[in-house]
Write a protein that holds these residues in place. Structure first.
Motif, PDB file in Angstrom:
ATOM      1  N   ILE A 116       0.873  -0.951  -0.125  1.00  0.00           N
ATOM      2  CA  ILE A 116      -0.470  -0.022  -0.043  1.00  0.00           C
ATOM      3  C   ILE A 116       0.238   1.376  -0.380  1.00  0.00           C
ATOM      4  N   HIS A 117       0.208   2.235  -0.637  1.00  0.00           N
ATOM      5  CA  HIS A 117       0.600   3.665  -0.473  1.00  0.00           C
ATOM      6  C   HIS A 117      -0.074   4.645   0.206  1.00  0.00           C
ATOM      7  N   GLY A 118       0.411   6.241   0.976  1.00  0.00           N
ATOM      8  CA  GLY A 118      -0.567   7.027   0.827  1.00  0.00           C
ATOM      9  C   GLY A 118       0.030   7.778   2.134  1.00  0.00           C
ATOM     10  N   THR A 119      -0.538   8.736   2.734  1.00  0.00           N
ATOM     11  CA  THR A 119       0.039  10.151   3.317  1.00  0.00           C
ATOM     12  C   THR A 119      -0.388   9.279   4.660  1.00  0.00           C
ATOM     13  N   ALA A 120       0.109  10.149   5.452  1.00  0.00           N
ATOM     14  CA  ALA A 120       0.652   9.774   7.143  1.00  0.00           C
ATOM     15  C   ALA A 120       1.096  11.247   7.486  1.00  0.00           C
ATOM     16  N   GLY A 121      -0.035  12.128   8.893  1.00  0.00           N
ATOM     17  CA  GLY A 121       0.855  13.120   9.578  1.00  0.00           C
ATOM     18  C   GLY A 121       2.029  12.751  10.139  1.00  0.00           C
ATOM     19  N   PRO A 122       2.839  13.941  10.951  1.00  0.00           N
ATOM     20  CA  PRO A 122       3.773  13.341  11.333  1.00  0.00           C
ATOM     21  C   PRO A 122       4.058  12.735  12.742  1.00  0.00           C
ATOM     22  N   GLU A 123       3.121  13.043  12.986  1.00  0.00           N
ATOM     23  CA  GLU A 123       2.431  12.336  14.673  1.00  0.00           C
ATOM     24  C   GLU A 123       1.910  10.884  13.865  1.00  0.00           C
TER      25      GLU A 123
END
Length: 147
Positions: A116-123
């Motif tokens: 999978i790939h996607g986005t995540a915030g720093p926290e």
């Protein structure tokens, strides 16, 4: 339309076209102008020489030579990043903003593992790493944020 020479916080230089100076300013303020090489959103206008018109030997005024079409990479790393993006998009599923939840569920065995790939915030990313979830940041912006 206006073309700007741009520079990111990492020192990468690239060019991009904008509808107007105000359009650039608005997009940059919202973090929507990203480096074509590393994907960083800390992008500023770089110093650039004005394009000067000069008559050619036929007396016709032509524009000074430009580095090439903006659709072509200006740095070898750009082509590598394009190839990496194409590979990632072809061989994994985009889970978008659900990346942290999906990665954690796979790590815990709640759902079958898959690429999978996607986005995540720093926290979110920090929490995944601290919990031992094997993730890797990709040196490219999400598809919708590419210039």
């Amino acid at each position: 339309m206006i073309r700007y020479s741009l520079k990111c916080a990492q020192g990468h230089r690239f060019e991009s076209w904008f509808q107007s100076a105000q359009a650039f300013d608005g997009l940059a303020e919202r973090g929507l102008v990203t480096c074509a090489i590393c994907g960083g959103a800390d992008v500023r206008k770089a110093m650039m020489a004005p394009q000067v018109s000069a008559p050619d030997d036929t007396g016709v005024t032509t524009m000074a030579e430009t580095p090439g079409p903006l659709s072509q990479p200006t740095h070898p790393a750009e082509e590598l990043l394009r190839a990496m993006r194409a590979h990632v998009e072809k061989h994994s599923t985009d889970v978008g903003a659900n990346f942290a939840r999906e990665a954690r569920a796979m790590h815990l065995g709640d759902v079958p593992e898959k690429a999978i790939h996607g986005t995540a915030g720093p926290e979110e990313a920090k929490a995944l790493v601290e919990d031992g979830v094997p993730i890797l940041p990709l040196p490219m912006p999400p598809g919708g944020k590419a210039n």
